[in-house]
Design an enzyme around this catalytic site. Structure first.
Site, PDB file in Angstrom:
ATOM      1  CB  CYS A  48      46.109 -43.293  19.766  1.00 43.23           C
ATOM      2  SG  CYS A  48      45.894 -41.601  19.175  1.00 43.23           S
ATOM      3  CG  ASP A 285      41.596 -43.317  18.970  1.00 45.92           C
ATOM      4  OD1 ASP A 285      40.996 -42.267  18.659  1.00 45.92           O
ATOM      5  OD2 ASP A 285      42.813 -43.485  18.770  1.00 45.92           O
TER       6      ASP A 285
HETATM    7 CA   LIG Z   1      43.385 -41.198  18.767  1.00 43.13          CA
END
Ligand SMILES: [Ca+2]
Ligand SMILES: [Ca+2]
Length: 460
Positions: A48, A285
């Site tokens: 992330c 992401d």
């Molecule tokens: Ca993520």
């Protein structure tokens, strides 16, 4: 006089897999069929916070140096302490006259102190006119979540409004309240479908029988070709498969709010006469493993984690088209900058995707890119379990070098799900060629050295 530059609605899901699009008919109709779907979009670090740092700055992880989700090697404070907030896609567009808003997830551990304790913050980074960012991890608890709403911390109860629904409302108000002729940039980053995959009560009865996808790599039977850290993993038990199946269904329910959000925002853009001059991007992401190669979570080099969805519609973008070029999260910031007519800073490693969004894309494009990973002792166990590695991907191969000295090579044409590591039987010329590409990429554009630019290293 009205500014003719296009608006930008950038939607960043969290941990969404490319295949999840199959369960999102509104996104199919409103984005995929109206624009370009990329068939080979990747993130260069599938975790992330590092990926979000890359999205904000257009850099490889080894150049922004935010390696993990947790301080000191990563997290919000690492990004902050390095001064990265002073030059992001938000500051570039804002300085050029764009009205900007961030809604949802900023960077992991924003709203925590340097020791990871709850510490609500009213900090708003430069470049953002409006700011609606979560505090803390996963946006809160099962009962509530806190949002810094333009410098004021507001608590919302999940029983009253689902977080994605709140974000949709905030984004709609921003779109409707921004005067026509003032270009805007919405960075809209919902929690969905990240664990724990909170979904709205109205979606609770959906997907109750949907089976967990089982690609040929699912619960890989023979991992004798794989490095030790994978060989150490037992096959998934039926109980684990059941848990993954429940998680998968929760994820799909959570994504239904994202579906409805897209529809609501397209309707708002249409109603305000702004739709034809707005680029809409949907991506994630990182991806995630739901049993591929016996794995769960993310961070490894096998395709299901660095692979993400990427769909773009907007002015001049061909409808219902696909593009198979290798495109990266590094490319998002320079792409948005090019739409705004802004020249990105020299530190940017990525390249604008705008040439691929015409009816006659260029004949040549990058032929390789880097995927990288560093583990740190403070990170989650699933990240710590993966030894450091650097990997180079081309259209045909995935070549991985681990810090342990182990190596993997997959021929993605013959073996798209990466079941058989062919490193030991690959021709020496191929091994040397991929190693040379990797060696150039893993230090590309490193500050203070004479390393070649990443663009050049990717072009080969
Ligand atoms: Ca993520
Ligand atoms: Ca195998």
């Amino acid at each position: 006089m009205a500014d003719p530059r296009p608006n930008i609605l950038f939607i960043l899901a969290d941990d969404m897999k490319a295949a999840d699009l199959e369960h999102m008919p509104k996104v199919q109709g409103l984005l995929v069929e109206q624009g370009v779907r990329f068939t080979r979009p990747w993130v260069t670090r599938s975790l992330c916070c590092p990926s979000r740092a890359t999205i904000l700055r257009g850099q490889y992880t080894h150049n922004h140096d935010v390696w993990v989700n947790v301080e000191p090697s990563g997290g919000f404070w690492n990004f902050f302490d390095q001064g990265h907030e002073s030059s992001t896609i938000a500051t570039w567009l804002n300085a050029a006259g764009y009205r900007t808003i961030l809604i949802g997830k900023y960077l992991n551990r924003y709203g925590l102190d340097r020791n990871g304790n709850r510490s609500p913050t009213t900090h708003v980074p430069p470049g953002w006119d409006r700011w609606h960012a979560w505090q803390g991890i996963y946006g809160g608890t099962d009962a509530s979540y806190e949002i810094n709403e333009n410098g004021r911390i507001v608590t919302h109860r999940r029983s009253e409004i689902h977080d994605t629904d709140l974000h949709a409302r905030t984004a709609e108000e921003f779109i409707r309240n921004t005067a026509s002729g003032v270009p805007f940039f919405v960075y809209l980053a919902p929690n969905a479908p990240h664990d724990p995959a909170y979904f709205a009560p109205r979606h609770a009865n959906l997907f109750t029988n949907t089976p967990l996808p089982r690609p040929s790599s699912f619960n890989e039977a023979d991992v004798s070709d794989k490095p030790q850290w994978v060989r150490n993993k037992p096959r998934l038990s039926s109980r684990q498969v059941s848990t993954l199946t429940q998680f998968y269904r929760k994820r799909l329910r959570a994504l239904q709010s994202l579906e409805e959000m897209v529809e609501r925002l397209v309707n708002a853009l249409r109603a305000t006469g702004k739709l034809s001059n707005t680029y809409i991007v949907l991506t994630s992401d990182n991806g995630i493993y739901l049993g591929e190669h016996r794995l769960q979570a993310k961070g490894a080099a096998y395709n299901a984690s660095p692979r993400v969805p990427l769909v773009i519609r907007g002015p001049g973008v061909p409808r219902g088209a696909t593009r198979s070029q290798l495109v990266l999260n590094n490319d998002l910031a320079p792409t948005l900058a090019s739409w705004a007519g802004v020249r990105p800073p020299g530190f940017v490693d990525g390249r604008s995707l705008a040439p691929l969004l015409t009816s006659s894309p260029p004949a040549t494009w990058r032929t390789a890119f880097l995927v990288e990973h560093r583990r740190t002792p403070e990170e989650f166990a699933y990240v710590r379990a993966i030894p450091n590695y650097s990997a180079v991907r081309t259209a045909r191969y995935n070549y991985v070098e681990y810090g342990t000295g182990e190596k993997e090579l997959y021929d993605l044409e013959a073996d798209p799900t990466e079941l058989t590591n062919i490193f030991n039987r690959a021709p020496q010329t191929l091994r040397s060629e991929l190693k040379a590409r990797l060696d150039a990429l893993k230090i590309c554009a490193r500050a203070g050295t004479s390393a070649t630019s990443c663009k050049r290293a990717e072009d080969g």
